[in-house]
Structure formats: structure tokens, C-alpha cells
Motif scaffolding. Structure first.
Motif, PDB file in Angstrom:
ATOM      1  N   ILE A  15      15.416  45.403  61.393  1.00 34.92           N
ATOM      2  CA  ILE A  15      16.145  45.214  62.656  1.00 34.92           C
ATOM      3  C   ILE A  15      17.032  46.421  62.948  1.00 34.92           C
ATOM      4  N   ALA A  16      17.669  46.990  61.895  1.00 33.38           N
ATOM      5  CA  ALA A  16      18.527  48.160  62.091  1.00 33.38           C
ATOM      6  C   ALA A  16      17.722  49.351  62.597  1.00 33.38           C
ATOM      7  N   ILE A  17      16.528  49.556  62.068  1.00 34.06           N
ATOM      8  CA  ILE A  17      15.685  50.661  62.520  1.00 34.06           C
ATOM      9  C   ILE A  17      15.271  50.458  63.972  1.00 34.06           C
ATOM     10  N   LEU A  18      14.932  49.205  64.325  1.00 30.88           N
ATOM     11  CA  LEU A  18      14.576  48.913  65.716  1.00 30.88           C
ATOM     12  C   LEU A  18      15.759  49.207  66.649  1.00 30.88           C
ATOM     13  N   PHE A  19      16.978  48.862  66.201  1.00 32.15           N
ATOM     14  CA  PHE A  19      18.171  49.143  67.002  1.00 32.15           C
ATOM     15  C   PHE A  19      18.342  50.641  67.212  1.00 32.15           C
ATOM     16  N   ILE A  20      18.163  51.421  66.142  1.00 33.57           N
ATOM     17  CA  ILE A  20      18.326  52.875  66.242  1.00 33.57           C
ATOM     18  C   ILE A  20      17.281  53.465  67.188  1.00 33.57           C
ATOM     19  N   VAL A  21      16.035  52.999  67.052  1.00 33.02           N
ATOM     20  CA  VAL A  21      14.971  53.475  67.943  1.00 33.02           C
ATOM     21  C   VAL A  21      15.287  53.117  69.391  1.00 33.02           C
ATOM     22  N   TRP A  22      15.767  51.900  69.600  1.00 29.64           N
ATOM     23  CA  TRP A  22      16.160  51.460  70.940  1.00 29.64           C
ATOM     24  C   TRP A  22      17.237  52.378  71.509  1.00 29.64           C
ATOM     25  N   GLY A  23      18.162  52.778  70.647  1.00 28.43           N
ATOM     26  CA  GLY A  23      19.269  53.612  71.102  1.00 28.43           C
ATOM     27  C   GLY A  23      18.866  55.010  71.519  1.00 28.43           C
ATOM     28  N   VAL A  24      17.786  55.544  70.954  1.00 26.28           N
ATOM     29  CA  VAL A  24      17.386  56.916  71.279  1.00 26.28           C
ATOM     30  C   VAL A  24      16.402  56.963  72.446  1.00 26.28           C
ATOM     31  N   GLN A 454      23.618  53.610  58.453  1.00 30.42           N
ATOM     32  CA  GLN A 454      24.933  53.512  59.084  1.00 30.42           C
ATOM     33  C   GLN A 454      25.313  54.815  59.785  1.00 30.42           C
ATOM     34  N   SER A 455      24.918  55.954  59.231  1.00 25.24           N
ATOM     35  CA  SER A 455      25.191  57.219  59.907  1.00 25.24           C
ATOM     36  C   SER A 455      24.377  57.341  61.190  1.00 25.24           C
ATOM     37  N   ALA A 456      23.120  56.917  61.129  1.00 26.49           N
ATOM     38  CA  ALA A 456      22.272  56.960  62.324  1.00 26.49           C
ATOM     39  C   ALA A 456      22.803  56.029  63.397  1.00 26.49           C
ATOM     40  N   THR A 457      23.308  54.871  62.984  1.00 27.36           N
ATOM     41  CA  THR A 457      23.887  53.924  63.951  1.00 27.36           C
ATOM     42  C   THR A 457      25.108  54.523  64.629  1.00 27.36           C
ATOM     43  N   ALA A 458      25.997  55.153  63.836  1.00 27.82           N
ATOM     44  CA  ALA A 458      27.174  55.808  64.413  1.00 27.82           C
ATOM     45  C   ALA A 458      26.762  56.903  65.386  1.00 27.82           C
TER      46      ALA A 458
END
Length: 512
Positions: A15-24, A454-458
Motif C-alpha cells: 500500500i505504501a508503494i502504491l501511495f508513493i506511485v500515486w504521489g508522483v 518513509q523518505s520517499a513518502t516525505a
């Protein structure tokens, strides 16, 4: 790695990876469904409809923590009878304080009081009253309430892990209520919620740290502009550094960095106390401390049902902070629990509540008080500079008005960097514990995986919307975890009652 991780790791990581992909994904690709748009709408709904819930929850956690200090449960040891604390007081305070709010305290130390001074939470008469209200609310946002939230979860984790031999998981603290169900689907859901609260809570702090390091470098070298690109580079560099720290383990990397943090904070605090308006700072601290204690009940329950024009202030400051502290609770709570074995409930709660609160109040009095003094006594418009360079530049703006500004600015950048590394390193440890069944020595590859996440999320949150996006993420992540904390209170009460019933039997057996 496959043998140590749990379902929580795979579910949370996916889910975290999907969130990061969504963000970019570029905004124009999905104009109505981009990350910033969707999370902004969710955040707006939560703060407008459930602001009262955040206020009541945070205050309830503090009341319960205070009750434990004077209750008959205060003598219960967070460990087996006879266990001694693993760390001395100085190291213990340093570790919990570094993990608890280090970056945020440096970021907001001057920025928050000067902001409240120029834009108070309600109508006040004159600058002197604005100054009193400004510092009182700074004490309020960084004082007993956040540490009350941390204390509840940390206490529950330490009690069930070290005294009852349960795994060091958030789900374990709810076993008195739900029994073995917490070992299956229920537990997976609770632990996954805790993982996401941790990721977003820590990402907010890492984003603030990157913004302030970038701003500080701009004060040192005017050719460096405080841009998102520079902030992303800083995140990348510090990510490498905290991963190197993670390789050394809890008793080396985090322990030594925490001690370094405390020394650097004390040096900067002492400098500002004596280089700044010393008498004004200490008078300001003293009078605000009394005002804070006197007004704590009314501030704790303050909403604006008849003043909708003040809702924006409440949502942007108090509700954001309460959500941020709740989102940080899994991370800070697990870390504090890990380093608090052997202390009694009373000793633990008093230490966690009072020491960081008093030091935080002194910090705000020194840096916020110096900023307000420059405006009030010397007619300097610090707020206009802050509005131009951003909140992250407030501290450096104040330092420029005192001797050795280059040295103190460099020391501040170093302090933020070590706090950044400590927080990120501690978070990888906590996330590793939470996704490996409560292991006290999580697999290194698991910790490094969470470090990257966590760094990618930030980075994604900064790229999407800067400070606003960071605040939005915290408020959303905190909402479901607040319900978990409420359940933990009932679980602790049930466990402590049983402990009180059994304690006389154990004491009689030892005497025999």
C-alpha cells in the motif's frame, strides 16, 4: 527475510508503494484524483466534522496518564519484579526527547510564538496580551498533551511486552479486550493502521527537517535557494546517513546520536538564553508557565461554535498538532517502551510528562521569546521576514540578530540533521518491530526497506504541497489510530485491575 516478516509487512509495503506511485503521477494526468486533491478533501472533512473528536481524545489521554500517577497502579514495574532500568536518566531522557519531537521543536521554536503574536487565536487587547497568549499556546501545543498521548501507548507496550511477555506489537496491547483474535485478522488490521500512522507522522517531521536544513543553508550561502529540489537532495543525503546509523543498532547509533542531540540543544539554548534578553526570557517563562497551568482546562476543550471565523486557526494549529502527536504515537510509543524497561508506572509517567514539557517550555521561551522581544522592544518586523522565507526560516532570522550568527546557524543545521537521522533511524527500528512480529532486533533488510519508504513518502509530500501536504497526511493518518488508543486505555484498566487483585498473592508467596 521471509522467515521473520509477517503479513503486516507485505500488506503495508504494498500500500505504501502504491501511495508513493500515486504521489508522483503528474497532476494533469488525473486532475480530479491526484494525491494532493484527494487528501486535501479528506483532511477538510475530518477537521471540520471531527475537530471536537481530536480535542476530546487528546485531553482524555492526558487525564488518564495523570490518574495513573496518583493511582494504586503506580508501583507496577514495567518488567519483572526486580528488573532495573537499562539506561540512566540522562540517556533515557535524551532518547525519548530526540524521538519525541526534536525536529519539530527546532522548526517551530521561534516560528510558532511569533506567528501567534501577530495572529492570536482570538481577539486580544494590545501587544502585551498578544505576547502572553502566543507563548501560552506554544506551551499548550508542545506540553503535557503530546506527552500524555505518548505515555499511554508507550506504557501499554512496555507493560504487556516486558511484564506479560507479549510480542512488542500494538495489537498485543488489546489482548485483554479481544483475546486471541488479536493474533489473526484483528491484529493485522490494528498493526497495519499503526504502520501507516508511523509512516505519515515521521514523514511530516522529515519533511519539516528538510525544509529547515534547506532554509539554513540559504542563510549561510545566499546562492542556495530554498527550493523543493534542494529539499529532495537533502532527504536523499540524510537517508544514506540514517541507514548507516541503522547498521550500528540501538545501543550505538541511536544512543550516541540522542546524547549528541541533547548536548547540541543545550548549547544552543544556553547561547540564546544568555546572548538574548535573559531577564525577559526567564520572566516570560515563569509567567507563562503559571498561565499555562491556570488555563489548561479551558484551552483543552476550546472550540469555536459561535466564532466560525476563528475555526481556521484552531484547525491549522491545535487540531493539526493533536493529529500529528497521535500519528507519531506508534513510533514514539514503541521506541520509548523499548528503552523504559524496569521503571515503575509512576516513575515512567512522571518522567515522560514533566521533563520534556519543562524543557520544551524553556526552549520556546528562549527562541520564541527572543523573536517576540525583537518585535515588541526593538520594533523589528520578524514576522514579515518569516512570511517571505517561510516558517522554516524563523529561527535563522532570530539568530542573525545576535552575535556569532554564522556559528549558531551551522550548529542549528547540524542539530536538525542529527535529529533527522535519529528520528528516521528510530522509525525504521519501530516499523521493523511492527512488521516482524515484535522482534526486538528486526531484520536489517526490513529496516532499510522502511527507511526508503518513509523518505520517499516525505519526498512525495514535499513535492506535492510542502508544509500543507505534510499537515494533511498527519491529520488523516491519526484519525483511525485515535480509536485504537481509546481501546488501549480500556485494555490497560482491565489488565491493571487484574494485576492489583493478584499482587497480594505474589507478595505473600515471596514472603513465605
Amino acid at each position: 527475510m521471509r522467515e521473520s516478516v509477517t503479513k503486516v509487512f507485505y500488506i503495508s509495503l504494498a500500500i505504501a508503494i502504491l501511495f508513493i506511485v500515486w504521489g508522483v503521477v503528474p497532476e494533469e494526468t488525473w486532475p480530479n484524483w491526484n494525491l494532493n486533491e484527494v487528501t486535501g478533501n479528506i483532511q477538510g472533512f475530518l477537521v471540520s466534522k471531527f475537530g471536537w473528536f481530536y480535542l476530546l481524545s487528546a485531553t482524555s489521554f492526558l487525564i488518564f496518564a495523570a490518574f495513573l500517577v496518583v493511582s494504586k497502579y503506580g508501583n507496577i514495574v514495567l518488567g519483572k519484579d526486580g528488573d532495573e532500568p537499562e539506561y540512566n536518566y540522562l540517556t533515557w531522557f535524551g532518547m525519548l526527547f530526540s524521538a519525541g519531537m526534536g525536529i519539530g521543536l527546532v522548526f517551530w521554536g521561534a516560528a510558532e510564538p511569533i506567528s501567534h503574536f501577530n495572529a492570536p487565536p482570538y481577539d486580544v487587547e494590545g501587544q502585551s496580551e498578544a505576547g502572553r497568549v502566543a507563548m501560552r499556546y506554544s506551551f499548550f501545543h508542545w506540553g503535557l498533551h503530546p506527552w500524555g498521548i505518548y505515555a499511554i501507548l508507550a506504557l501499554a507496550l512496555a507493560y504487556f511486552q516486558f511484564r506479560k511477555d507479549y510480542p512488542g506489537l500494538i495489537s498485543s496491547t488489546l489482548k485483554p479486550l479481544f483475546g486471541d483474535k488479536m493474533d489473526n485478522t484483528y491484529g493485522t488490521v490494528v498493526n497495519t493502521i499503526a504502520v501507516f500512522a508511523t509512516i505519515f507522522g515521521v514523514a511530516t517531521s522529515l519533511g519539516l527537517g528538510a525544509q529547515q536544513i534547506s532554509s539554513g543553508l540559504g542563510f549561510v550561502n545566499e546562492n542556495l535557494e530554498n527550493t523543493v529540489n534542494l529539499q529532495l537532495i537533502i532527504i536523499a543525503v540524510v537517508t544514506v546517513l540514517f541507514m548507516l546509523s541503522a547498521l550500528t543498532g540501538l545501543n550505538r547509533g541511536i544512543k550516541y546520536l540522542s546524547t549528541t542531540n541533547i548536548i547540541l540543544m543545550f548549547v544552543l539554548f544556553a547561547f540564546m538564553l544568555f546572548a538574548g534578553p535573559t531577564n525577559f526570557i526567564m520572566n516570560y517563562f515563569t509567567t507563562t508557565l503559571g498561565s499555562y497551568v491556570q488555563n489548561l482546562p479551558s484551552m483543552s476543550f476550546r472550540t469555536t461554535p459561535f466564532s466560525p471565523e476563528n475555526t481556521e486557526w484552531l484547525e491549522g494549529w491545535t487540531i493539526f498538532y493533536w493529529a500529528w502527536w497521535i500519528a507519531w504515537a506508534p513510533f514514539v510509543g514503541m521506541f520509548i517502551a523499548r528503552v523504559s524497561r524496569g521503571r515503575t508506572v509512576r516513575e515512567f509517567v512522571i518522567g515522560v510528562l514533566l521533563v520534556p514539557t519543562i524543557f520544551g517550555a524553556l526552549w520556546f521561551s528562549a527562541f520564541g521569546g527572543s523573536a517576540i522581544s525583537l518585535e515588541y522592544h526593538h520594533d523589528m518586523n520578524i514576522q514579515s521576514v518569516v512570511e517571505e522565507v517561510g516558517e522554516e526560516g524563523a529561527l535563522f532570522t532570530v539568530l542573525e540578530n545576535y552575535p556569532f550568527s554564522l556559528i549558531t546557524t551551522l550548529l542549528t543545521i547540524l542539530l536538525i540533521s542529527t535529529f533527522f537521522i535519529t528520528s528516521a533511524d528510530s522509525a525504521t527500528f519501530v516499523l521493523g518491530m511492527q512488521t516482524t512480529g515484535g522482534s526486538l532486533n528486526p531484520n536489517l533488510r526490513v529496516k532499510l526497506s522502511w527507511g526508503v519508504v518513509q523518505s520517499a513518502t516525505a519526498a512525495v509530500l514535499l513535492w506535492q504541497g510542502g508544509l500543507g501536504a505534510l499537515q494533511t497526511a498527519s491529520i488523516i493518518a491519526a484519525f483511525p489510530f485515535a480509536f485504537v488508543l481509546i481501546l488501549i486505555i480500556f485494555s490497560l484498566v482491565k489488565a491493571f485491575r487484574e494485576e492489583a487483585r493478584n499482587y497480594p498473592l505474589r507478595r505473600k508467596k515471596r514472603e513465605e
